[in-house]
Design an enzyme around this catalytic site. Sequence first.
Site: not given
Length: 257
Positions: A138, A151
């Site tokens: 990401s 995360y």
Amino acid sequence: MGNVLITGTTSGLGKAFTEKFASMGNNIILVSRDIQKLKKQQLYLQNQYHVTVNFIAYDLTKEDAADLIMEQIETWNTPIDFLVNNAGFNECGLFSQTDLDKEIKMIDLHIRFITQLTKRILSIMKKNNYGHILNIGSTGSFIPSPSDAVYSATKAYIMSFSNALYGEYRNTGIKITLLCPGATETEFARKANIEQTLLFKYAVMKPDKVVKISYPKIIKGKRLIIPGIYNKLLVFFSKIIPIEITNKLTMIMMKNY
Ligand SMILES: NC(=O)c1ccc[n+]([C@@H]2O[C@H](COP(=O)([O-])OP(=O)(O)OC[C@H]3O[C@@H](n4cnc5c(N)ncnc54)[C@H](OP(=O)(O)O)[C@@H]3O)[C@@H](O)[C@H]2O)c1
């Protein structure tokens, strides 16, 4: 053409990648939890692209998930040419307020499971000196994110892991690629209740576009792909701007409005 195992195929990026790989004539092994969606997806892909499609319905946060997948592919006698470590989710919010059980499951899926499955599949690829692993990181892999602390930390692990494996295998027949998308219009933001953040209101990309941009680069075996100019700029500036400022900007982008 080969056998592609993709995790997290029932929606979003995994679904878009599955369609792309099937359309290129690859046989597919789908892995997600929702058995009804998997059955529908299997039928659709087989009818549309005339490839062999099997599925494994399992919760990949469970400790035996990698063992179960390996047993199943051995039973089918299907050597994996391409592994896509895609399944993932988010638990967003200030660390003092988020659900620890969900965060531990996220660590189980993004870190433990990916490490276990990659080790098992790589050991077979190594014997054949052939294969390709695509890891989904990401833009958050590069940015420690207040209000998304666990995360972004798990995605930083995926980046470090993928880059290190790239170094180990770069002069072999095995390719390792890391794809780092930014905000993408999938089920991800709805499930994490972050649809109303500035990031997901104004900076989202469609999953098909992510796949369209990245697929040719993946096939070439690029180490790192950041799709889209906005995401590239985000990563570039995150490397040169002091952490105090990126912290503040991330808090603003991740706040629900
Ligand atoms: N969307 C974004 O903005 C964005 C940005 C950067 C990176 N990513 C990454 O992209 C990847 C795909 O996410 P997405 O955006 O496509 O989200 P998504 O639409 O929510 O899809 C997630 C997929 O993962 C599967 N999955 C989730 N938890 C699972 C579990 N415990 N066991 C098995 N399968 C599981 C889901 O299927 P079932 O529910 O059927 O199990 C679903 O198919 C993730 O790694 C995510 O971190 C997303």
